[in-house]
Design a protein around this motif. Structure first.
Motif, PDB file in Angstrom:
ATOM      1  N   TRP A 110      77.442 -15.075 -49.951  1.00  0.00           N
ATOM      2  CA  TRP A 110      78.740 -14.175 -50.153  1.00  0.00           C
ATOM      3  C   TRP A 110      79.713 -15.187 -50.204  1.00  0.00           C
ATOM      4  O   TRP A 110      80.706 -15.127 -50.961  1.00  0.00           O
ATOM      5  N   LEU A 111      79.858 -16.245 -49.645  1.00  0.00           N
ATOM      6  CA  LEU A 111      80.824 -17.258 -49.629  1.00  0.00           C
ATOM      7  C   LEU A 111      80.867 -18.136 -51.236  1.00  0.00           C
ATOM      8  O   LEU A 111      81.907 -18.307 -51.756  1.00  0.00           O
ATOM      9  N   THR A 112      79.750 -18.217 -51.835  1.00  0.00           N
ATOM     10  CA  THR A 112      79.647 -18.804 -53.113  1.00  0.00           C
ATOM     11  C   THR A 112      80.247 -17.731 -54.089  1.00  0.00           C
ATOM     12  O   THR A 112      80.956 -18.207 -55.042  1.00  0.00           O
ATOM     13  N   CYS A 115      83.948 -18.056 -53.805  1.00  0.00           N
ATOM     14  CA  CYS A 115      84.649 -19.241 -54.352  1.00  0.00           C
ATOM     15  C   CYS A 115      84.367 -19.163 -56.021  1.00  0.00           C
ATOM     16  O   CYS A 115      85.538 -19.682 -56.536  1.00  0.00           O
ATOM     17  N   LEU A 167      80.422 -24.671 -54.809  1.00  0.00           N
ATOM     18  CA  LEU A 167      79.859 -24.646 -53.443  1.00  0.00           C
ATOM     19  C   LEU A 167      78.472 -25.053 -53.242  1.00  0.00           C
ATOM     20  O   LEU A 167      77.551 -24.412 -53.742  1.00  0.00           O
ATOM     21  N   VAL A 204      81.520 -26.742 -44.939  1.00  0.00           N
ATOM     22  CA  VAL A 204      81.067 -25.298 -44.379  1.00  0.00           C
ATOM     23  C   VAL A 204      79.919 -25.246 -43.380  1.00  0.00           C
ATOM     24  O   VAL A 204      78.872 -25.858 -43.577  1.00  0.00           O
ATOM     25  N   ILE A 258      81.714 -20.855 -39.574  1.00  0.00           N
ATOM     26  CA  ILE A 258      81.323 -19.208 -39.527  1.00  0.00           C
ATOM     27  C   ILE A 258      80.348 -19.101 -38.280  1.00  0.00           C
ATOM     28  O   ILE A 258      79.266 -19.635 -38.431  1.00  0.00           O
ATOM     29  N   ILE A 284      85.645 -16.758 -37.386  1.00  0.00           N
ATOM     30  CA  ILE A 284      85.639 -17.781 -38.368  1.00  0.00           C
ATOM     31  C   ILE A 284      86.627 -18.587 -37.696  1.00  0.00           C
ATOM     32  O   ILE A 284      87.848 -18.220 -37.265  1.00  0.00           O
ATOM     33  N   LEU A 326      89.535 -15.069 -47.701  1.00  0.00           N
ATOM     34  CA  LEU A 326      88.058 -14.555 -47.320  1.00  0.00           C
ATOM     35  C   LEU A 326      88.148 -13.177 -46.702  1.00  0.00           C
ATOM     36  O   LEU A 326      88.480 -12.989 -45.549  1.00  0.00           O
ATOM     37  N   THR A 372      86.425 -11.124 -44.538  1.00  0.00           N
ATOM     38  CA  THR A 372      85.175 -11.331 -43.787  1.00  0.00           C
ATOM     39  C   THR A 372      84.568  -9.857 -43.373  1.00  0.00           C
ATOM     40  O   THR A 372      83.628 -10.177 -42.316  1.00  0.00           O
TER      41      THR A 372
END
Length: 194
Positions: free
Chosen positions: A54-56, A59, A68, A112, A144, A151, A184, A186
Motif C-alpha cells: 500500500w505504501l509503495t 510513494c 521504497l 518505515v 505504522i 500512525i 497518506l 490511511t
C-alpha cells in the motif's frame, strides 16, 4: 556483581559476520544490532506485506523519482555502530546500488516500521528505532502501529531524538512533511489489523 558498561557486547564486524551466518543457515533470519544489542525480528505476516505494498503504491504515485526499499539494511553508525533493517526505507531510486547489505543512511528520506506481533515490538519499534534513526539523521521515521491502530510520524531529528512526533488514528489523512511531502490516506490500514 558484574560491572555494566555502556559499550556494545560485540563489534559491528562481529555482528555482520553473525548476521551473514544466520541468514545462510536459517531461512528468513533477520538480525539487527541496535543500541549495542543484538536483536532478532519476527518474519512479516501477509498483512504486514500488504501495508508495505500500500505504501509503495502511494510513494510511486506521488514521488516517482523515489523508491521504497523493503528490508534494506542501513548503517546506524552514529548510534553505537549499529545496523538496522527498517521494514522500508524511502530514498532516491538507485541510492543503494553497489553498497551491499548495509548501506549508508545519508540518502534515506524516511524509515518505515510496521509493528509485528512479537513481544519485542514495543522496545524495538517505539523506543530503540526512533532513537537510532534520529541519531543517524534520517529526516522522517514513520511507524505504522497495528497494535494501537495509529500512525506515528517522527520528524525534525536533532541527532539524538525526533523533536516533533505526531500521532493520528488509522482512517485520518496523514501529511508527511518535507522532504517527503505527501499525504497518506490511511483508511485501508484498518483492514490489516487483528
Amino acid at each position: 556483581m558484574p560491572v555494566m558498561t555502556d559499550r556494545p557486547h560485540m563489534t559491528t564486524e562481529e555482528f555482520e559476520g553473525l548476521a551473514l551466518m544466520a541468514r545462510s543457515r536459517m531461512e528468513g533470519a533477520r538480525l539487527e544490532f541496535i543500541d549495542g544489542k543484538l536483536r532478532s525480528r519476527a518474519l512479516p505476516d501477509g498483512d504486514h506485506g500488504a501495508i508495505i505494498e500500500w505504501l509503495t503504491r502511494i510513494c510511486m504515485q506521488h514521488r516517482p523519482e523515489l523508491w521504497l526499499y523493503a528490508g534494506q539494511g542501513i548503517k546506524a553508525d552514529q548510534y553505537r555502530a549499529g545496523r538496522a533493517i527498517p521494514d522500508a526505507a524511502l530514498a532516491p531510486s538507485g541510492a543503494f546500488a553497489g553498497q551491499g547489505e548495509w548501506a549508508d543512511p545519508e540518502p534515506v528520506l524516511m524509515a518505515v516500521e510496521v509493528t509485528s506481533w512479537d513481544s519485542d515490538t514495543d522496545r524495538r519499534d517505539r523506543i530503540e528505532k526512533p532513537r537510532a534513526y534520529a541519531a543517524t539523521g534520517i529526516p522522517i521515521y514513520l511507524l505504522i502501529d497495528r497494535d494501537t491502530c495509529q500512525i506515528v510520524v517522527h520528524s525534525e531529528p536533532d541527532g539524538q531524538r525526533y523533536e516533533l512526533v505526531r500521532t493520528l488514528p488509522f482512517g485520518k489523512d496523514v501529511v508527511l512533511p518535507d522532504p517527503v511531502n505527501m499525504t497518506l490516506p490511511t483508511e485501508p490500514l484498518k483492514d490489516w489489523v487483528r
